[in-house]
Design a protein around this motif. Structure first.
Motif, short mmCIF file in Angstrom:
data_model
loop_
_atom_site.label_atom_id
_atom_site.label_comp_id
_atom_site.label_asym_id
_atom_site.label_seq_id
_atom_site.Cartn_x
_atom_site.Cartn_y
_atom_site.Cartn_z
N GLN A 164 -3.88 3.48 -3.35
CA GLN A 164 -3.02 3.03 -4.52
C GLN A 164 -2.27 1.88 -3.90
O GLN A 164 -1.69 1.92 -2.77
CB GLN A 164 -2.03 4.06 -4.74
CG GLN A 164 -1.08 3.58 -5.93
CD GLN A 164 -1.79 3.45 -7.31
OE1 GLN A 164 -2.30 4.50 -7.70
NE2 GLN A 164 -2.39 2.41 -7.74
N GLN B 191 0.93 -1.25 0.01
CA GLN B 191 0.11 -0.18 -0.10
C GLN B 191 0.85 1.33 -0.06
O GLN B 191 1.97 1.44 0.76
CB GLN B 191 -0.99 -0.09 1.23
CG GLN B 191 -1.95 1.08 1.34
CD GLN B 191 -2.80 1.23 2.57
OE1 GLN B 191 -2.36 0.73 3.59
NE2 GLN B 191 -3.90 1.69 2.40
N SER B 192 0.40 2.31 -0.66
CA SER B 192 1.39 3.46 -0.92
C SER B 192 0.99 4.29 0.45
O SER B 192 -0.26 4.57 0.57
CB SER B 192 0.87 4.15 -2.14
OG SER B 192 1.43 5.48 -1.87
#
Length: 111
Positions: free
Chosen positions: A55, A48-49
């Motif tokens: 994102q 996960q960003s």
């Protein structure tokens, strides 16, 4: 005859914040089935960003691209991946063959 190159499959996806728990629960339900039961599967990661929490990056490594394609075309693939895909608002898939690899755990042969 050369050995087929290992493959890296990359999915760049968007998961709305309100669907994060459902997305991760769907991944949790299938990850060990894939890891233990799909020929050619080596590993996968879900990332996960921190800059954009909606994102996500899903990567998987396979013994060959042919192994991944066989899995992707198998009857059970859509059923297993369906609950994860239902959480995604965007998805892009890219397939790569691994040509070179460097690791701090690589052992060089003496001689």
């Amino acid at each position: 005859m050369s050995t087929p190159a290992r493959a890296r499959i990359v999915f760049l996806v968007r998961v709305p914040a309100e669907d994060t728990d459902r997305f991760l629960a769907a991944y949790e339900r299938i990850r060990y089935q894939v890891a233990g039961g799909v020929p050619g599967h080596i590993l996968d990661q879900v990332c996960q960003s921190p800059a954009d929490p909606e994102q996500w990056l899903i990567t998987s490594e396979w013994e060959s691209l042919e192994h991944f394609v066989a899995w992707e075309r198998s009857p059970g693939h859509r059923d297993l991946a369906g609950p994860m895909r239902a959480c995604m608002t965007e998805a892009k898939s890219i397939k790569f063959e691994i040509r070179e690899e460097t690791s701090n755990t690589t052992t060089r042969l003496a001689g």
